[in-house]
Write a protein that holds these residues in place. Structure first.
Motif, PDB file in Angstrom:
ATOM      1  N   GLY A 160     -21.548 -28.718   7.489  1.00 32.70           N
ATOM      2  CA  GLY A 160     -22.821 -28.268   8.026  1.00 32.70           C
ATOM      3  C   GLY A 160     -23.021 -28.716   9.460  1.00 32.70           C
ATOM      4  N   VAL A 161     -22.631 -29.949   9.743  1.00 32.44           N
ATOM      5  CA  VAL A 161     -22.723 -30.485  11.108  1.00 32.44           C
ATOM      6  C   VAL A 161     -21.884 -29.647  12.063  1.00 32.44           C
ATOM      7  N   MET A 162     -20.647 -29.337  11.651  1.00 29.85           N
ATOM      8  CA  MET A 162     -19.740 -28.570  12.499  1.00 29.85           C
ATOM      9  C   MET A 162     -20.238 -27.150  12.724  1.00 29.85           C
ATOM     10  N   LEU A 163     -20.811 -26.527  11.684  1.00 27.83           N
ATOM     11  CA  LEU A 163     -21.340 -25.174  11.838  1.00 27.83           C
ATOM     12  C   LEU A 163     -22.460 -25.142  12.871  1.00 27.83           C
ATOM     13  N   SER A 164     -23.381 -26.100  12.770  1.00 30.78           N
ATOM     14  CA  SER A 164     -24.482 -26.169  13.722  1.00 30.78           C
ATOM     15  C   SER A 164     -23.965 -26.421  15.137  1.00 30.78           C
ATOM     16  N   ALA A 165     -23.032 -27.354  15.277  1.00 32.42           N
ATOM     17  CA  ALA A 165     -22.465 -27.656  16.594  1.00 32.42           C
ATOM     18  C   ALA A 165     -21.769 -26.436  17.180  1.00 32.42           C
ATOM     19  N   SER A 166     -21.075 -25.685  16.334  1.00 28.09           N
ATOM     20  CA  SER A 166     -20.377 -24.481  16.789  1.00 28.09           C
ATOM     21  C   SER A 166     -21.354 -23.462  17.357  1.00 28.09           C
ATOM     22  N   PHE A 167     -22.435 -23.221  16.610  1.00 28.70           N
ATOM     23  CA  PHE A 167     -23.393 -22.194  17.021  1.00 28.70           C
ATOM     24  C   PHE A 167     -24.212 -22.611  18.236  1.00 28.70           C
ATOM     25  N   PHE A 168     -24.832 -23.795  18.170  1.00 29.97           N
ATOM     26  CA  PHE A 168     -25.820 -24.167  19.174  1.00 29.97           C
ATOM     27  C   PHE A 168     -25.223 -24.827  20.418  1.00 29.97           C
ATOM     28  N   SER A 169     -24.014 -25.380  20.310  1.00 29.45           N
ATOM     29  CA  SER A 169     -23.412 -26.043  21.460  1.00 29.45           C
ATOM     30  C   SER A 169     -22.312 -25.224  22.119  1.00 29.45           C
ATOM     31  N   LEU A 170     -21.845 -24.172  21.442  1.00 28.96           N
ATOM     32  CA  LEU A 170     -20.758 -23.367  22.000  1.00 28.96           C
ATOM     33  C   LEU A 170     -21.058 -21.872  21.976  1.00 28.96           C
ATOM     34  N   LEU A 171     -21.264 -21.316  20.786  1.00 25.82           N
ATOM     35  CA  LEU A 171     -21.350 -19.858  20.658  1.00 25.82           C
ATOM     36  C   LEU A 171     -22.609 -19.277  21.298  1.00 25.82           C
ATOM     37  N   MET A 172     -23.759 -19.882  21.062  1.00 21.12           N
ATOM     38  CA  MET A 172     -24.986 -19.348  21.659  1.00 21.12           C
ATOM     39  C   MET A 172     -25.028 -19.498  23.176  1.00 21.12           C
ATOM     40  N   PRO A 173     -24.688 -20.687  23.730  1.00 26.38           N
ATOM     41  CA  PRO A 173     -24.645 -20.774  25.202  1.00 26.38           C
ATOM     42  C   PRO A 173     -23.632 -19.815  25.815  1.00 26.38           C
ATOM     43  N   ALA A 174     -22.494 -19.627  25.137  1.00 22.30           N
ATOM     44  CA  ALA A 174     -21.492 -18.676  25.638  1.00 22.30           C
ATOM     45  C   ALA A 174     -22.065 -17.268  25.660  1.00 22.30           C
ATOM     46  N   MET A 175     -22.761 -16.890  24.589  1.00 22.30           N
ATOM     47  CA  MET A 175     -23.368 -15.559  24.531  1.00 22.30           C
ATOM     48  C   MET A 175     -24.383 -15.365  25.655  1.00 22.30           C
ATOM     49  N   ALA A 209     -16.576 -28.017  26.498  1.00 22.48           N
ATOM     50  CA  ALA A 209     -18.001 -28.338  26.628  1.00 22.48           C
ATOM     51  C   ALA A 209     -18.259 -29.226  27.851  1.00 22.48           C
ATOM     52  N   PHE A 210     -17.384 -30.206  28.089  1.00 20.18           N
ATOM     53  CA  PHE A 210     -17.566 -31.069  29.264  1.00 20.18           C
ATOM     54  C   PHE A 210     -17.253 -30.311  30.549  1.00 20.18           C
ATOM     55  N   GLY A 211     -16.359 -29.341  30.467  1.00 20.46           N
ATOM     56  CA  GLY A 211     -16.093 -28.506  31.629  1.00 20.46           C
ATOM     57  C   GLY A 211     -17.216 -27.530  31.917  1.00 20.46           C
ATOM     58  N   ALA A 212     -18.104 -27.340  30.937  1.00 18.12           N
ATOM     59  CA  ALA A 212     -19.220 -26.395  31.070  1.00 18.12           C
ATOM     60  C   ALA A 212     -20.550 -27.136  31.099  1.00 18.12           C
ATOM     61  N   GLU A 213     -20.581 -28.320  31.690  1.00 20.01           N
ATOM     62  CA  GLU A 213     -21.797 -29.134  31.695  1.00 20.01           C
ATOM     63  C   GLU A 213     -22.982 -28.420  32.340  1.00 20.01           C
ATOM     64  N   GLU A 214     -22.711 -27.453  33.223  1.00 22.29           N
ATOM     65  CA  GLU A 214     -23.800 -26.725  33.863  1.00 22.29           C
ATOM     66  C   GLU A 214     -24.473 -25.750  32.904  1.00 22.29           C
ATOM     67  N   MET A 215     -23.795 -25.432  31.808  1.00 18.96           N
ATOM     68  CA  MET A 215     -24.310 -24.452  30.855  1.00 18.96           C
ATOM     69  C   MET A 215     -24.812 -25.080  29.565  1.00 18.96           C
ATOM     70  N   VAL A 216     -24.265 -26.229  29.200  1.00 13.38           N
ATOM     71  CA  VAL A 216     -24.591 -26.820  27.906  1.00 13.38           C
ATOM     72  C   VAL A 216     -24.448 -28.343  27.996  1.00 13.38           C
ATOM     73  N   ASN A 217     -25.268 -29.065  27.223  1.00  9.82           N
ATOM     74  CA  ASN A 217     -25.133 -30.519  27.145  1.00  9.82           C
ATOM     75  C   ASN A 217     -24.030 -30.839  26.136  1.00  9.82           C
ATOM     76  N   PRO A 254     -17.485 -19.546  29.972  1.00 10.82           N
ATOM     77  CA  PRO A 254     -18.188 -18.997  28.806  1.00 10.82           C
ATOM     78  C   PRO A 254     -17.244 -18.409  27.762  1.00 10.82           C
ATOM     79  N   TYR A 255     -16.169 -17.798  28.224  1.00 12.18           N
ATOM     80  CA  TYR A 255     -15.203 -17.222  27.281  1.00 12.18           C
ATOM     81  C   TYR A 255     -14.433 -18.324  26.561  1.00 12.18           C
ATOM     82  N   GLY A 256     -14.171 -19.410  27.277  1.00  9.30           N
ATOM     83  CA  GLY A 256     -13.538 -20.565  26.642  1.00  9.30           C
ATOM     84  C   GLY A 256     -14.434 -21.181  25.591  1.00  9.30           C
TER      85      GLY A 256
END
Length: 257
Positions: A46-61, A136-144, A207-209
């Motif tokens: 559950g933790v990983m699913l949330s992290a995937s969506f809110f820390s990677l997939l949604m900011p990328a979108m 994620a660290f390379g995209a600090e301007e887009m996501v924490n 974002p694609y990464g």
């Protein structure tokens, strides 16, 4: 070496070392039962699913959709990037030999070969997880990146425990088993280096990464973790454990946002 690279590598190293913390949990109890391990792994899923969506997939979108002239093409680029992440881990699963713990037994049911094939499967998880941290660290301007880091670190605890239990069941001492859990965690920074290098090539591909990394994490959860933990007599507990992990990680993400 720039600060982003160093921070991303150190963060992945710390998250990987938490796997060793999970391994140390074998000293707290004489025996861990299947239901206990499954509960921890489901929370981690559950933790990983949330992290995937809110820390990677949604900011990328948010950073891909609407940036071009054609919405359909933007959506196709996003979906393709996520699909490539799923495909990447899927290919690794096919090419590299490993074994799922389909019986759900922990302890004396493992022989040494089966234990190590199972551990290889867990080790495979570390590469896409490290990749996600690096991106994620390379995209600090887009996501924490801190919320993703916390999520992966929490997820590493039950994985480290599972590694240690498998090795103890195959005849390893508790000390050797817990130390091996720590060593397995060092695979994670290798994935982070790949992610950091990718984002350093061209910031426009970040974002694609992120979408690709999100896809890899979804595959790990859906194909590797959840099938191992769902049992006919424990489905209700498994569902609530997954939701608990998802809600906890969502709360953590909001705090770091």
């Amino acid at each position: 070496m720039n600060a982003i690279f160093v921070n991303g590598f150190v963060a992945a190293l710390i998250a990987g070392m938490v796997t060793g913390v999970g391994g140390l949990l074998v000293f707290l109890k004489k025996r861990y039962y299947k239901a206990e391990i499954n509960l921890l792994l489901n929370v981690a899923a559950g933790v990983m699913l949330s992290a995937s969506f809110f820390s990677l997939l949604m900011p990328a979108m948010e950073n891909i959709i609407g940036k071009g002239e054609n919405l359909h093409i933007d959506a196709l680029k996003y979906a393709t990037s996520m699909g490539l992440g799923v495909l990447l881990v899927g290919v690794l699963n096919v090419v590299l030999p490993h074994e799922h713990n389909g019986t759900g037994h922990h302890g004396p049911y493992f022989d040494i070969k089966k234990a190590w094939l199972f551990i290889i499967a867990i080790t495979l998880h570390k590469i896409p997880e490290g990749l996600a941290i690096g991106i994620a660290f390379g995209a600090e301007e887009m996501v924490n990146p801190m919320s993703l880091l916390v999520g992966i670190a929490l997820h590493n605890i039950p994985e480290g425990l599972t590694i240690a239990i498998s090795l103890i069941g195959a005849g390893y001492s508790k000390i050797k088993a817990s130390f091996t859990s720590l060593l397995i965690g060092f695979v994670q920074p290798l994935g982070a280096v790949i992610g950091l290098l990718l984002t350093g090539i061209d910031f426009n591909i970040v974002p694609y990464g992120m979408a690709l990394a999100g896809g890899t994490m979804l595959f790990v959860v859906i194909n590797e973790i959840l099938p191992e933990t769902y049992g006919q007599k424990e489905n209700t507990k498994s569902v609530w454990a997954v939701f608990s992990g998802f809600i906890l990680m969502t709360y953590i993400t909001i705090l770091f946002h």
